[in-house]
Write a protein that holds these residues in place. Structure first.
Motif, PDB file in Angstrom:
ATOM      1  N   GLY A 160       1.498   9.027  -5.002  1.00  0.00           N
ATOM      2  CA  GLY A 160       0.091   8.919  -4.627  1.00  0.00           C
ATOM      3  C   GLY A 160      -0.087   9.343  -3.179  1.00  0.00           C
ATOM      4  N   LEU A 161      -0.822   8.523  -2.430  1.00  0.00           N
ATOM      5  CA  LEU A 161      -1.063   8.833  -1.024  1.00  0.00           C
ATOM      6  C   LEU A 161       0.006   8.193  -0.151  1.00  0.00           C
ATOM      7  N   ASN A 190      -8.415   5.729   6.194  1.00  0.00           N
ATOM      8  CA  ASN A 190      -9.840   5.620   5.875  1.00  0.00           C
ATOM      9  C   ASN A 190     -10.399   4.224   6.088  1.00  0.00           C
ATOM     10  N   VAL A 209      -5.348  -6.795   2.511  1.00  0.00           N
ATOM     11  CA  VAL A 209      -5.302  -6.429   1.101  1.00  0.00           C
ATOM     12  C   VAL A 209      -4.211  -5.383   0.862  1.00  0.00           C
ATOM     13  N   ARG A 242       1.127   6.003   2.889  1.00  0.00           N
ATOM     14  CA  ARG A 242       0.423   4.816   3.367  1.00  0.00           C
ATOM     15  C   ARG A 242      -0.474   5.114   4.570  1.00  0.00           C
ATOM     16  N   VAL A 269      -0.357   3.685  -4.076  1.00  0.00           N
ATOM     17  CA  VAL A 269      -1.815   3.788  -4.176  1.00  0.00           C
ATOM     18  C   VAL A 269      -2.230   5.258  -4.167  1.00  0.00           C
ATOM     19  N   CYS A 270      -3.431   5.500  -4.711  1.00  0.00           N
ATOM     20  CA  CYS A 270      -3.950   6.862  -4.746  1.00  0.00           C
ATOM     21  C   CYS A 270      -5.477   6.787  -4.758  1.00  0.00           C
ATOM     22  N   ASP A 287      -0.794  -4.849   9.813  1.00  0.00           N
ATOM     23  CA  ASP A 287       0.462  -5.060   9.077  1.00  0.00           C
ATOM     24  C   ASP A 287       0.512  -4.269   7.773  1.00  0.00           C
ATOM     25  N   ASP A 288       0.160  -2.996   7.817  1.00  0.00           N
ATOM     26  CA  ASP A 288       0.187  -2.125   6.641  1.00  0.00           C
ATOM     27  C   ASP A 288      -0.764  -2.562   5.532  1.00  0.00           C
ATOM     28  N   GLN A 289      -1.735  -3.399   5.898  1.00  0.00           N
ATOM     29  CA  GLN A 289      -2.707  -3.835   4.894  1.00  0.00           C
ATOM     30  C   GLN A 289      -4.121  -3.515   5.347  1.00  0.00           C
ATOM     31  N   PHE A 290      -4.995  -3.348   4.355  1.00  0.00           N
ATOM     32  CA  PHE A 290      -6.407  -3.172   4.662  1.00  0.00           C
ATOM     33  C   PHE A 290      -6.919  -4.506   5.192  1.00  0.00           C
ATOM     34  N   LEU A 348      -1.974   7.775   5.352  1.00  0.00           N
ATOM     35  CA  LEU A 348      -3.167   8.474   4.912  1.00  0.00           C
ATOM     36  C   LEU A 348      -4.134   7.498   4.228  1.00  0.00           C
ATOM     37  N   ALA A 349      -3.565   6.620   3.400  1.00  0.00           N
ATOM     38  CA  ALA A 349      -4.392   5.651   2.675  1.00  0.00           C
ATOM     39  C   ALA A 349      -5.105   4.724   3.657  1.00  0.00           C
ATOM     40  N   LEU A 350      -4.375   4.270   4.660  1.00  0.00           N
ATOM     41  CA  LEU A 350      -4.965   3.314   5.600  1.00  0.00           C
ATOM     42  C   LEU A 350      -5.889   4.009   6.604  1.00  0.00           C
ATOM     43  N   ASN A 359       0.796  -1.227   0.000  1.00  0.00           N
ATOM     44  CA  ASN A 359       0.000   0.000   0.000  1.00  0.00           C
ATOM     45  C   ASN A 359       0.832   1.283   0.000  1.00  0.00           C
TER      46      ASN A 359
END
Lengths: 473, 102
Positions: free
Chosen positions: B77-78, B86, A139, B80, A37-38, B92-95, B82-84, A34
Motif C-alpha cells: 500500500g502506501l 496527509n 489511530v 507510512r 494501509v492504502c 508516534d506513527d499514528q494519526f 506518505l500515509a501520515l 499504519n
C-alpha cells in the motif's frame, strides 16, 4: 424476586484471508502502526473498494457448517457513525441482506444438550485501533478493512455458563471449517454480549444492555455475571434498565456505561453504492458445500464406527482438529488405529501437556510415529524402548529405525543370530540343560535369562524360549 | 430501514438531529437554511412517487453487474510517511485526533 436471564451474542470472527476485505493491504498481525494501509482503507476520496472473493467464500463455508440458509442475493451497506476508528465515517457492513440466515450451534452444559439458534451471519470490515495518550488519541489503521464475519445468535442462552459453552462450540466448528485462525490473543474472535432479565416465568424479554468488545471466553463469562448482578440490583431497587452500551472492567469486575456510544444506535444504513451485489448460483454454493469438512460431532461418530474407538477416546481426539488430523494420519501410517489412538492419547497428549505445547510444535511426525508403532507391534523393539524412542522423536524428530540402530536398541529376531547365542549358552550351562531335560521346568527360564544377558537384552524372548524348548527335547 | 429516531415524518430530515449525530455544530440560522434547502430537495424527489413500481424489484445498484471480486493477494500500500503526510497532526506513527473516550 427471581429473574430469568436471556443472553444473545454477536461474535466477530476475523477470516483468515491474506489481504483485507476491500483492498490488497496485508492482514498480518503485529506490524508497525499504519504500515498496512492504502487509499481504500484510509478512506481517500475517490478510492473504490473491491470485494475479496475469498472472504465471501469463507463466510458461506462457515454458514454451511452452521446449517445456515445461504442467500442467493446479498449486498453491502454503509453503517454511518462518527468515531475516529473509521476514516470514512462509515463502516461497510451488511444490513438487510446478509450472506447467511438462520443456522444453529449445539452445546452441552452439565450433560444437558441444547441447540442455540443463529439469526444471521454477515460480512463487514474491521475498524482501526485507537490508542490513548495524555492529551490526544492516536489511530492505527492496519486493522481497518480486515474482513470480519459477524455471527449473531438468537437470545437462546440463559446463563453465563451457556454463553461460554456456545463460544467454545462455535470456535471448534470455525476451526474445523478452516475459515479463521480463531486466535484469541490476536483478537481474531471478539464478542458483544446482549443481556436482559425478566421476572421468572414471564414471557416478554426485559430491556437489554450490551457489553461491547470482549476478547476472551472467560471475560464473557465474568462480564455476563457482573451484568446480571447490576441489573438484578437495579430491578430490586425498583429502577428500570436502560438500553445502553457498556464495557466490562475486569479489575473491578463490574460493567460500566460507555459514554461514546450514547447516540451510536442510529446508524442510518443505506446501500453501499461503491459495491455491486453478490449473487450466488446454487452450483457455486454446492461446489463449496462439497469441500466442507466433517463437523466435530460427525467425526467423533465416524471414529467410533470406522476405527472401533471408545466414545470417550473419540471425543478427546476430535476436540482439537489438528490432533484429530494427526491421529488419522498416524493411524494410516501405522495401519493400526487402536494403537495410534493409544499413543496419541497417552504419550503424545501427556508430553504436550507437560511441556505446554501444541501438537504442531512437536517434532515427531505422524509418519515417524506410525513407523514406531509398527516396530513396537512387530516386536522389533520392546515397549520400554518404544517409549524411549518416542521421547527422542518428540524432542528432536528423526527416523525411529535410525534412532534404534544408532543406539543399538533393536530387538534381535534373526534366527541365525539367536541360534548362535542359544548354542553358546547351552554349551556354557550344561548342568541347567540337564536339569531341564530331567523335568526341572524352571531351568528353562534361567537359560532364557542367560541368552538375554549374552545379547544384552535385545533377543526376542519368545523366539529364544521356543528355540530352547526345541533343542532340549 | 425505518428508524424511530429520525424525528418527525418519515420523509422529513431533522437537520438539528442529523447534525448532532455527525458531530456538526450548526447555528440556528444554518439549521433553518439547511432545513429549508433539504426539504425542497426531498420534495423534488417525491416526484418518484408518481411512478408505479409495484412490479419492480428494489435495486441495490443502477448498473446490471454483479459479483466483482478480487483474488486474495497482498499488494503493497502506501509508505507510512506518505500515509501520515496527509494528516494534520501525527504522533508516534499514528494519526493524531482529539482525545476520545470509550
Amino acid at each position: 424476586m427471581n429473574y430469568d436471564v436471556t443472553i444473545g451474542l454477536e461474535v466477530h470472527v476475523q477470516l483468515k484471508t491474506r489481504s483485507k476485505m476491500f483492498c490488497s493491504c496485508s492482514t498480518a498481525f503485529g506490524a508497525e502502526p499504519n504500515t498496512q494501509v492504502c487509499p481504500v482503507c484510509l478512506g481517500y476520496p475517490g478510492a473504490l473498494p473491491v470485494m475479496n472473493g475469498e472472504a465471501i467464500r469463507y463466510t458461506v463455508m462457515a454458514g454451511l457448517m452452521l446449517g445456515c440458509k445461504i442467500s442467493a442475493y446479498s449486498k453491502f451497506d454503509r453503517k454511518n457513525y462518527f468515531y475516529p476508528d473509521m476514516p470514512k465515517n462509515y463502516q461497510i457492513s451488511q444490513y438487510d441482506m446478509p450472506l447467511c440466515l438462520g443456522g444453529s450451534v449445539d452445546i452441552d452444559v452439565g450433560g444437558q444438550a441444547k441447540t442455540i439458534r443463529l439469526t444471521r451471519i454477515h460480512l463487514e470490515e474491521d475498524v482501526g485501533k485507537n490508542m490513548h495518550f495524555a492529551r490526544t488519541s492516536g489511530v492505527d489503521f492496519n486493522r481497518a478493512g480486515v474482513p470480519l464475519m459477524e455471527i449473531v445468535s438468537e437470545p437462546d442462552l440463559t446463563s453465563p455458563e451457556e454463553a461460554q459453552a456456545y463460544l467454545v462450540a462455535l470456535k471448534q466448528i470455525l476451526l474445523y471449517a478452516g475459515v479463521s485462525e480463531c486466535n484469541l490473543e490476536q483478537g481474531n474472535l471478539r464478542c458483544d454480549v446482549n443481556c436482559s432479565l425478566r421476572p421468572r416465568g414471564t414471557t416478554p424479554l426485559g430491556t437489554k444492555a450490551e457489553i461491547k468488545n470482549m476478547n476472551t471466553f472467560k471475560g464473557v463469562f465474568h462480564a455476563a455475571h457482573a451484568e446480571i448482578r447490576r441489573q438484578t440490583e437495579l430491578l430490586a431497587a425498583g429502577e428500570k434498565i436502560r438500553q445502553e452500551t457498556l464495557r466490562y472492567d475486569p479489575d473491578l469486575d463490574i460493567t460500566v456505561p460507555m459514554r461514546s456510544k450514547e447516540y451510536a444506535h442510529d446508524y442510518r444504513y443505506f446501500p453501499e453504492p461503491d459495491l455491486l451485489p453478490v449473487v450466488l448460483a446454487p452450483e457455486t454454493i454446492q461446489a463449496w458445500a462439497d469441500q466442507l469438512p466433517e463437523l466435530p460431532r460427525q467425526r467423533r461418530e465416524r471414529f467410533v464406527r470406522e476405527y472401533g474407538l471408545p466414545e470417550y477416546d473419540a471425543q478427546v481426539l476430535v476436540a482439537d482438529k489438528v490432533v484429530a488430523d494427526y491421529f488419522e494420519e498416524t493411524a494410516r501410517q501405522a495401519g493400526n488405529p487402536k494403537a495410534a489412538s493409544n499413543w496419541v492419547m497417552t504419550e503424545m497428549l501427556r508430553q504436550l501437556a507437560a511441556q505446554e505445547l501444541e501438537i504442531g510444535q512437536a517434532k515427531i511426525t505422524p509418519r515417524a510415529l506410525g513407523e514406531l508403532i509398527r516396530m513396537a507391534e512387530s516386536q522389533t523393539i520392546n515397549s520400554n524402548t518404544a517409549r524411549q524412542v518416542f521421547g527422542i522423536l518428540f524432542a528432536e524428530g528423526g527416523e525411529p529405525a535410525q534412532i534404534v540402530k544408532e543406539r543399538g536398541w533393536g530387538q534381535v529376531s534373526d534366527s541365525g543370530v539367536l541360534e548362535a547365542a542359544v548354542d553358546q549358552v547351552l554349551a556354557a550351562n550344561a548342568k541347567s540343560a540337564a536339569d531341564y531335560r530331567a523335568g526341572k521346568k524352571p531351568a528353562l527360564q534361567f537359560l532364557v535369562g542367560q541368552v538375554m544377558k549374552v545379547t544384552r537384552g535385545k533377543a526376542n524372548p519368545a523366539m529364544v524360549q521356543a528355540m530352547l524348548e526345541q533343542k532340549l527335547v | 430501514m425505518a428508524d424511530s429516531k429520525t424525528g418527525g415524518a418519515a420523509d422529513a430530515i431533522d437537520v438539528a438531529y442529523v447534525a448532532r449525530l455527525a458531530r456538526l455544530q450548526l447555528s440556528t440560522e444554518e439549521i433553518e437554511t439547511f432545513q429549508r434547502q433539504l426539504n425542497s430537495i426531498v420534495d423534488y424527489f417525491k416526484a418518484i412517487r408518481e411512478v408505479d413500481v409495484d412490479t419492480v424489484q428494489p435495486m441495490a445498484h443502477a448498473v446490471r453487474v454483479q459479483n466483482i471480486f478480487r483474488a486474495d493477494e497482498v499488494r503493497p500500500g502506501l509508505d507510512r510517511e506518505l500515509a501520515l503526510a496527509n494528516a494534520p497532526v501525527h504522533l508516534d506513527d499514528q494519526f493524531s485526533v482529539p482525545k476520545i473516550v470509550e
